[in-house]
Design a protein around this motif. Structure first.
Motif, short mmCIF file in Angstrom:
data_model
loop_
_atom_site.label_atom_id
_atom_site.label_comp_id
_atom_site.label_asym_id
_atom_site.label_seq_id
_atom_site.Cartn_x
_atom_site.Cartn_y
_atom_site.Cartn_z
N UNK A 60 -7.53 -3.24 9.74
CA UNK A 60 -6.23 -3.39 9.73
C UNK A 60 -6.44 -3.98 8.30
N UNK A 61 -5.33 -3.49 7.34
CA UNK A 61 -5.14 -4.20 6.05
C UNK A 61 -4.79 -5.56 6.20
N UNK A 62 -5.13 -6.33 5.34
CA UNK A 62 -4.68 -7.59 4.96
C UNK A 62 -3.18 -7.55 4.22
N UNK A 125 -0.56 7.86 1.84
CA UNK A 125 -0.82 6.72 0.85
C UNK A 125 0.43 6.89 -0.18
N UNK A 126 0.96 5.63 -0.77
CA UNK A 126 1.68 5.81 -2.05
C UNK A 126 0.66 5.35 -3.11
N UNK A 127 1.24 5.27 -4.45
CA UNK A 127 0.42 5.16 -5.40
C UNK A 127 -0.02 3.65 -5.34
N UNK A 128 0.80 2.88 -4.91
CA UNK A 128 0.32 1.47 -4.61
C UNK A 128 -0.67 1.48 -3.58
N UNK A 129 -0.67 2.14 -2.57
CA UNK A 129 -1.72 2.15 -1.57
C UNK A 129 -3.01 2.61 -1.97
N UNK A 134 -5.73 1.35 0.70
CA UNK A 134 -5.24 1.24 2.15
C UNK A 134 -4.41 2.75 2.37
N UNK A 135 -4.05 2.99 3.54
CA UNK A 135 -3.47 4.14 3.99
C UNK A 135 -2.59 3.67 5.40
N UNK A 189 0.52 1.65 11.68
CA UNK A 189 -0.20 0.58 11.18
C UNK A 189 -0.80 0.97 9.72
N UNK A 190 -1.37 -0.03 8.85
CA UNK A 190 -1.85 0.18 7.70
C UNK A 190 -3.15 -0.42 7.70
#
Length: 208
Positions: A60-62, A125-129, A134-135, A189-190
């Motif tokens: 899981x991403x922080x 994903x987005x560009x930020x992800x 992260x995804x 979840x990311x």
């Protein structure tokens, strides 16, 4: 008179005693062996009894990583909005359409919603992800579909926005899978997009 007939005569020597002929393989078997054919497939009953695929393990991403990814996405949406305002001066005025199209107090606007929906559906994903590695994944292991993504990014994210206060995102601090309201509403979840992190793990059913 043949040798076999001579052998059958009284006092003759039987040079070819009676014996069963050796069976020859049929042409199909010879052809299969010559061509290196594979053995026949397992019956359906044997395939159904095969062991299930092991579950996939994600980390899981922080929250800080998610926050920076979100800020990058807001910058992208803002830049695209600024370009549209330059190209279409009519969008610079006040009215219903500019309020709905661009980021406002209620949600990210139609432009922002379209950005999150299309990017998440096509790439998870987005560009930020992408920049933050992260995804988005579904906790049931299935692929993201349009219905799930629209509900997450249009309805759920508006709840997370809480009229522009962004307080809804803080719920991710208190859930085991770090889920905000837009995650919980569709059970996503990311996670990190690459291995090597020692953090909270989530086990998902395999897609295979």
């Amino acid at each position: 008179m043949t040798a076999q007939e001579q052998g059958n005569e009284p006092g003759g020597i039987n040079m070819m005693p009676d014996a069963q002929p050796m069976p020859w393989p049929d042409d199909a078997a010879i052809g299969d062996a010559a061509n290196g054919a594979l053995p026949p497939p397992l019956p359906a009953t044997a395939m159904t009894n095969a062991a299930p695929a092991p579950p996939e393990v994600f980390v899981v991403s922080g929250l800080w990583r998610r926050l920076f990814a979100f800020l990058i996405d807001l910058a992208v949406i803002g830049i695209v909005g600024a370009v549209l305002r330059i190209l279409l001066p009519v969008l610079n005025g006040s009215g219903a359409w500019p309020e709905l199209l661009f980021i406002n107090g209620l949600f990210l606007g139609l432009l922002g919603a379209a950005y999150f929906i299309v990017m998440t559906r096509l790439t998870a994903q987005t560009l930020g992800k992408m920049v933050m590695g992260i995804r988005v994944v579904r906790t049931d292991g299935a692929a993201l579909d349009w219905g799930t993504v629209v509900m997450r990014e249009l309805v759920g994210r508006s709840i997370s926005q809480l009229l522009g206060s962004y307080l809804g995102y803080l719920t991710a601090l208190f859930t085991s899978k770090r889920q905000a309201p837009h995650d919980m509403i569709v059970d996503t979840c990311v996670v990190y997009d690459y291995p090597g992190h020692s953090a909270q793990e989530v086990w998902l059913p395999s897609r295979g």
